[in-house]
Design a protein around this motif. Structure first.
Motif, PDB file in Angstrom:
ATOM      1  N   PRO A  63      -5.682 -32.490  51.263  1.00  0.00           N
ATOM      2  CA  PRO A  63      -6.249 -33.192  52.434  1.00  0.00           C
ATOM      3  C   PRO A  63      -5.516 -34.495  52.697  1.00  0.00           C
ATOM      4  O   PRO A  63      -4.778 -35.002  51.850  1.00  0.00           O
ATOM      5  CB  PRO A  63      -7.704 -33.444  52.021  1.00  0.00           C
ATOM      6  N   LEU A  64      -5.709 -35.045  53.893  1.00  0.00           N
ATOM      7  CA  LEU A  64      -5.133 -36.340  54.244  1.00  0.00           C
ATOM      8  C   LEU A  64      -5.578 -37.389  53.227  1.00  0.00           C
ATOM      9  O   LEU A  64      -6.777 -37.567  52.995  1.00  0.00           O
ATOM     10  CB  LEU A  64      -5.566 -36.754  55.652  1.00  0.00           C
ATOM     11  N   ARG A  65      -4.622 -38.090  52.654  1.00  0.00           N
ATOM     12  CA  ARG A  65      -4.927 -38.984  51.545  1.00  0.00           C
ATOM     13  C   ARG A  65      -5.600 -40.283  51.971  1.00  0.00           C
ATOM     14  O   ARG A  65      -6.303 -40.927  51.193  1.00  0.00           O
ATOM     15  CB  ARG A  65      -3.638 -39.310  50.781  1.00  0.00           C
ATOM     16  N   ALA A  66      -5.385 -40.692  53.214  1.00  0.00           N
ATOM     17  CA  ALA A  66      -5.882 -41.999  53.657  1.00  0.00           C
ATOM     18  C   ALA A  66      -7.369 -42.001  53.998  1.00  0.00           C
ATOM     19  O   ALA A  66      -7.944 -43.074  54.193  1.00  0.00           O
ATOM     20  CB  ALA A  66      -5.081 -42.482  54.867  1.00  0.00           C
ATOM     21  N   PHE A  67      -7.980 -40.809  54.061  1.00  0.00           N
ATOM     22  CA  PHE A  67      -9.369 -40.732  54.516  1.00  0.00           C
ATOM     23  C   PHE A  67     -10.244 -40.010  53.489  1.00  0.00           C
ATOM     24  O   PHE A  67      -9.760 -39.168  52.732  1.00  0.00           O
ATOM     25  CB  PHE A  67      -9.435 -40.011  55.868  1.00  0.00           C
ATOM     26  N   PRO A  68     -11.539 -40.314  53.455  1.00  0.00           N
ATOM     27  CA  PRO A  68     -12.431 -39.709  52.461  1.00  0.00           C
ATOM     28  C   PRO A  68     -12.533 -38.189  52.636  1.00  0.00           C
ATOM     29  O   PRO A  68     -12.598 -37.678  53.755  1.00  0.00           O
ATOM     30  CB  PRO A  68     -13.786 -40.378  52.743  1.00  0.00           C
ATOM     31  N   VAL A  69     -12.567 -37.477  51.521  1.00  0.00           N
ATOM     32  CA  VAL A  69     -12.707 -36.019  51.559  1.00  0.00           C
ATOM     33  C   VAL A  69     -14.152 -35.644  51.855  1.00  0.00           C
ATOM     34  O   VAL A  69     -15.088 -36.225  51.288  1.00  0.00           O
ATOM     35  CB  VAL A  69     -12.262 -35.398  50.222  1.00  0.00           C
ATOM     36  N   VAL A  70     -14.342 -34.687  52.751  1.00  0.00           N
ATOM     37  CA  VAL A  70     -15.653 -34.085  52.974  1.00  0.00           C
ATOM     38  C   VAL A  70     -15.768 -32.872  52.054  1.00  0.00           C
ATOM     39  O   VAL A  70     -16.630 -32.804  51.193  1.00  0.00           O
ATOM     40  CB  VAL A  70     -15.839 -33.675  54.446  1.00  0.00           C
ATOM     41  N   ARG A  71     -14.852 -31.910  52.240  1.00  0.00           N
ATOM     42  CA  ARG A  71     -14.753 -30.771  51.328  1.00  0.00           C
ATOM     43  C   ARG A  71     -13.405 -30.088  51.503  1.00  0.00           C
ATOM     44  O   ARG A  71     -12.963 -29.885  52.634  1.00  0.00           O
ATOM     45  CB  ARG A  71     -15.891 -29.759  51.563  1.00  0.00           C
ATOM     46  N   ASP A  72     -12.771 -29.770  50.414  1.00  0.00           N
ATOM     47  CA  ASP A  72     -11.493 -29.063  50.397  1.00  0.00           C
ATOM     48  C   ASP A  72     -10.455 -29.789  51.262  1.00  0.00           C
ATOM     49  O   ASP A  72     -10.089 -30.913  50.951  1.00  0.00           O
ATOM     50  CB  ASP A  72     -11.683 -27.602  50.828  1.00  0.00           C
ATOM     51  N   THR A  97     -11.318 -33.823  55.910  1.00  0.00           N
ATOM     52  CA  THR A  97     -11.546 -35.238  55.622  1.00  0.00           C
ATOM     53  C   THR A  97     -12.390 -35.885  56.720  1.00  0.00           C
ATOM     54  O   THR A  97     -12.470 -35.394  57.842  1.00  0.00           O
ATOM     55  CB  THR A  97     -10.210 -35.999  55.505  1.00  0.00           C
ATOM     56  N   ASP A  98     -12.986 -37.004  56.372  1.00  0.00           N
ATOM     57  CA  ASP A  98     -13.797 -37.777  57.314  1.00  0.00           C
ATOM     58  C   ASP A  98     -12.873 -38.778  58.011  1.00  0.00           C
ATOM     59  O   ASP A  98     -12.468 -39.776  57.426  1.00  0.00           O
ATOM     60  CB  ASP A  98     -14.899 -38.502  56.553  1.00  0.00           C
ATOM     61  N   VAL A  99     -12.528 -38.513  59.260  1.00  0.00           N
ATOM     62  CA  VAL A  99     -11.594 -39.365  60.006  1.00  0.00           C
ATOM     63  C   VAL A  99     -12.325 -40.298  60.966  1.00  0.00           C
ATOM     64  O   VAL A  99     -11.740 -40.808  61.921  1.00  0.00           O
ATOM     65  CB  VAL A  99     -10.558 -38.512  60.775  1.00  0.00           C
ATOM     66  N   SER A 100     -13.606 -40.557  60.712  1.00  0.00           N
ATOM     67  CA  SER A 100     -14.385 -41.396  61.628  1.00  0.00           C
ATOM     68  C   SER A 100     -13.853 -42.826  61.694  1.00  0.00           C
ATOM     69  O   SER A 100     -14.124 -43.538  62.668  1.00  0.00           O
ATOM     70  CB  SER A 100     -15.857 -41.400  61.212  1.00  0.00           C
ATOM     71  N   PHE A 101     -13.104 -43.260  60.681  1.00  0.00           N
ATOM     72  CA  PHE A 101     -12.436 -44.567  60.729  1.00  0.00           C
ATOM     73  C   PHE A 101     -11.670 -44.730  62.034  1.00  0.00           C
ATOM     74  O   PHE A 101     -11.694 -45.797  62.663  1.00  0.00           O
ATOM     75  CB  PHE A 101     -11.475 -44.679  59.536  1.00  0.00           C
ATOM     76  N   ASN A 102     -10.999 -43.677  62.453  1.00  0.00           N
ATOM     77  CA  ASN A 102     -10.173 -43.738  63.651  1.00  0.00           C
ATOM     78  C   ASN A 102     -11.009 -43.893  64.919  1.00  0.00           C
ATOM     79  O   ASN A 102     -10.605 -44.609  65.847  1.00  0.00           O
ATOM     80  CB  ASN A 102      -9.311 -42.472  63.747  1.00  0.00           C
TER      81      ASN A 102
END
Length: 266
Positions: free
Chosen positions: A102-111, A114-119
């Motif tokens: 998964p994208l390393r800069a954002f928190p993992v949701v599952r597998d 990722t949670d990209v809500s930061f953006n």
């Protein structure tokens, strides 16, 4: 003989590839190994779907268009931020082990999700286009040159690969609160270039805002964001560097400083 040759060719175009896919959630996880069939012309997303269909139906992955236009299937392939649907299996050799994480800069949701809500939070922090007070809807007029300058930035598909690869976000969690990231600094640059944007008349200096509120100074123009952009947008050269130059002029140019002083007195 022709039929037999075609059949042999079809057989030889398929092979078994070794994949390592990150499995887990916010609590932790690790890489699982899979051997999976690959056929000619396929992309990495095809293989992930085949894994879901044949070996691991609970594998989570985000995707939508499978045409490189929605930005949903962003992940890291062998450590490089890429779109799963635009990474052809032909770029790897048959002996390669392909690692998907998964994208390393954002928190993992599952597998791989990722949670990209930061953006989206950063997007809401940027004031939108301010229309000119003396023009009504349908009365806007722009030169084609001005349209062309910002049109490149509107190609963004919100894949957030530039956000993920930017080391200011990727390697320093503490920077996230004060740094909008390349995607949204590019948005500010686009608005600042817009000849009809009347933000300054309303008291909003986008250059100063970029520097003081959105972390423009954190960017040290390594061009890693440009390198991973699937749309080929020259984020650094055409957006971030010009915005930095305008911000510096606004802050340090003595003539600009004098002009601001005079205007404030008036």
């Amino acid at each position: 003989m022709t039929t037999s040759g075609a059949a042999n060719s079809a057989v030889s175009s398929s092979y078994d590839a070794h994949f390592r896919v990150w499995r887990g959630d916010a609590e932790g996880g690790g890489l699982d190994d899979y051997t999976v069939e690959v056929n000619e012309g396929e992309v990495v997303l095809d293989i992930i779907h085949r894994l879901q269909a044949t070996q691991t139906p609970d594998l989570a992955v985000r995707w939508n268009c499978k045409a490189g236009k929605c930005g949903s299937c962003s992940a890291e392939i062998n450590g490089h931020p890429r779109l799963l649907c635009m990474t052809r299996m032909s770029v790897f050799s048959r002996e390669d082990t392909i690692t998907v994480t998964p994208l390393r800069a954002f928190p993992v949701v599952r597998d791989l999700v990722t949670d990209v809500s930061f953006n989206y939070t950063k997007a809401r922090e940027i004031p939108s286009f301010v229309p000119p007070a003396d023009l009504g809807p349908g009365e806007y007029r722009m030169q084609q040159e001005d349209v062309g300058r910002s049109q490149e930035f509107r190609k963004c598909i919100e894949c957030f690969l530039c956000q993920d690869t930017c080391h200011v976000v990727r390697d320093h969690e503490e920077n996230k609160e004060a740094f909008a990231g390349p995607r949204y600094l590019m948005r500010i640059a686009e608005l600042d270039m817009h000849p009809l944007d009347a933000a300054e008349e309303q008291g909003l200096d986008r250059k100063t805002s970029a520097q003081e509120e959105h972390g423009l100074g954190y960017c040290n123009i390594t061009k890693c964001c440009t390198e991973v952009c699937p749309e080929g947008i020259k984020i650094t050269d055409n957006a971030l560097i010009p915005l930095k130059e305008r911000a510096v002029d606004r802050k340090y140019d003595p003539l600009v400083w004098l002009g601001n002083k005079i205007r404030r007195r008036e």
